[in-house]
Design an enzyme around this catalytic site. Structure first.
Site, PDB file in Angstrom:
ATOM      1  N   THR A 221       0.837  -1.208   0.000  1.00 41.29           N
ATOM      2  CA  THR A 221       0.000   0.000   0.000  1.00 41.29           C
ATOM      3  C   THR A 221       0.869   1.255   0.000  1.00 41.29           C
ATOM      4  O   THR A 221       0.602   2.199  -0.743  1.00 41.29           O
ATOM      5  CB  THR A 221      -0.942   0.002   1.223  1.00 41.29           C
ATOM      6  OG1 THR A 221      -1.766  -1.161   1.161  1.00 41.29           O
ATOM      7  CG2 THR A 221      -1.801   1.252   1.263  1.00 41.29           C
TER       8      THR A 221
ATOM      9  N   ALA B 297       4.335   1.241  -0.690  1.00 40.06           N
ATOM     10  CA  ALA B 297       5.295   1.151  -1.793  1.00 40.06           C
ATOM     11  C   ALA B 297       4.689   1.654  -3.101  1.00 40.06           C
ATOM     12  O   ALA B 297       5.357   2.326  -3.891  1.00 40.06           O
ATOM     13  CB  ALA B 297       5.775  -0.286  -1.946  1.00 40.06           C
TER      14      ALA B 297
ATOM     15  N   LEU C 138      11.651   2.750  12.451  1.00 41.02           N
ATOM     16  CA  LEU C 138      11.265   2.659  11.040  1.00 41.02           C
ATOM     17  C   LEU C 138      11.726   3.908  10.310  1.00 41.02           C
ATOM     18  O   LEU C 138      11.633   5.013  10.850  1.00 41.02           O
ATOM     19  CB  LEU C 138       9.738   2.578  10.916  1.00 41.02           C
ATOM     20  CG  LEU C 138       9.013   1.490  11.701  1.00 41.02           C
ATOM     21  CD1 LEU C 138       7.533   1.826  11.820  1.00 41.02           C
ATOM     22  CD2 LEU C 138       9.208   0.155  10.997  1.00 41.02           C
ATOM     23  N   GLU C 139      12.186   3.742   9.078  1.00 39.06           N
ATOM     24  CA  GLU C 139      12.488   4.895   8.235  1.00 39.06           C
ATOM     25  C   GLU C 139      11.524   4.887   7.065  1.00 39.06           C
ATOM     26  O   GLU C 139      11.413   3.888   6.352  1.00 39.06           O
ATOM     27  CB  GLU C 139      13.913   4.854   7.694  1.00 39.06           C
ATOM     28  CG  GLU C 139      14.222   6.088   6.864  1.00 39.06           C
ATOM     29  CD  GLU C 139      15.044   5.789   5.618  1.00 39.06           C
ATOM     30  OE1 GLU C 139      14.799   6.473   4.601  1.00 39.06           O
ATOM     31  OE2 GLU C 139      15.885   4.895   5.659  1.00 39.06           O
TER      32      GLU C 139
ATOM     33  N   GLN D 112       5.979  -5.351   6.999  1.00 43.63           N
ATOM     34  CA  GLN D 112       5.800  -6.745   7.402  1.00 43.63           C
ATOM     35  C   GLN D 112       7.117  -7.341   7.873  1.00 43.63           C
ATOM     36  O   GLN D 112       8.137  -7.210   7.216  1.00 43.63           O
ATOM     37  CB  GLN D 112       5.262  -7.591   6.253  1.00 43.63           C
ATOM     38  CG  GLN D 112       5.009  -9.031   6.688  1.00 43.63           C
ATOM     39  CD  GLN D 112       4.442  -9.889   5.590  1.00 43.63           C
ATOM     40  OE1 GLN D 112       5.127 -10.227   4.648  1.00 43.63           O
ATOM     41  NE2 GLN D 112       3.165 -10.218   5.727  1.00 43.63           N
TER      42      GLN D 112
ATOM     43  N   TYR E 111      22.903 -10.871  19.333  1.00 44.99           N
ATOM     44  CA  TYR E 111      22.953  -9.419  19.513  1.00 44.99           C
ATOM     45  C   TYR E 111      23.101  -9.074  20.998  1.00 44.99           C
ATOM     46  O   TYR E 111      23.866  -8.193  21.368  1.00 44.99           O
ATOM     47  CB  TYR E 111      21.689  -8.781  18.927  1.00 44.99           C
ATOM     48  CG  TYR E 111      21.806  -7.297  18.737  1.00 44.99           C
ATOM     49  CD1 TYR E 111      22.448  -6.777  17.631  1.00 44.99           C
ATOM     50  CD2 TYR E 111      21.264  -6.414  19.663  1.00 44.99           C
ATOM     51  CE1 TYR E 111      22.562  -5.401  17.445  1.00 44.99           C
ATOM     52  CE2 TYR E 111      21.372  -5.048  19.482  1.00 44.99           C
ATOM     53  CZ  TYR E 111      22.027  -4.548  18.374  1.00 44.99           C
ATOM     54  OH  TYR E 111      22.141  -3.186  18.193  1.00 44.99           O
TER      55      TYR E 111
END
Length: 189
Positions: A114, A116, A137-138, A157, A171
């Protein structure tokens, strides 16, 4: 490595609190039945929601973007249900969900179609074994027009890949610099 299904995701969310808050199904309607960008469990992944806190990139200070010495003044903080990203710019946000990635799992994030299809690209680096926190998030607006991002709705997602072997160093073992991050986290060196 194998891609994990919705059954595995539901089990891990319940047994190991891998995703909190967690939606066991795909949610497509918001309050009063209005259509939203979906979130929740999908066939082979989990669609995350964007929280309502943003850092919108600005060139008002004419800084140079330097990952080793990032100028926090390059962002304007904004909180609200809709973020407007200027043309050819970007904003940082975070997921509403908090993740605890198991030691045998690597998680990859992909943008939702949606966004993209509107020229809005979501970029997230992989979530490594035993990483935990809110995902930063970027959102890159690749268009020459302002773009909207909706808080509380789906935006990307997560796909979970489980290895046949446990990793030698996770990590958490390395003491990763983004471990346990809360809120929108800027670059660290």
């Amino acid at each position: 490595m194998s891609v994990k299904s919705d059954h595995w995701i539901r089990r891990m969310a319940k047994e190991q609190r891998m995703i909190e808050p967690f939606s066991a199904s795909q949610v497509r309607e918001g309050e009063q039945g209005q259509r939203i960008v979906s979130y929740g469990t999908s066939s082979y992944g989990y669609d995350v929601r964007c929280a309502d806190e943003f850092k919108i990139f600005t060139n008002i200070n004419a800084s140079i973007v330097d990952p080793k010495a990032f100028d926090q003044g390059s962002f304007v903080d904004f909180r609200g249900p809709v973020c407007i990203i200027p043309p050819n710019s970007f904003a940082l946000a975070r997921t509403m969900e908090y993740f605890r990635i198991p030691r045998s799992v690597l998680t990859i994030c992909l943008g939702k179609s949606t966004y993209a299809r509107c020229g809005i690209i979501v970029n997230v680096t992989p979530l490594e074994p035993e990483w935990e926190g809110h995902v930063t998030l970027e959102f890159s607006n690749t268009t020459p027009l302002p773009a909207r991002i909706y808080a509380g709705e789906g935006c990307a997602q997560m796909v979970f890949l489980e290895s046949d072997e446990i990793c030698g160093t996770s990590y958490a073992d390395r003491g990763g610099k983004y471990q346990g991050q809360q809120g929108v986290t800027l670059p660290r060196t």
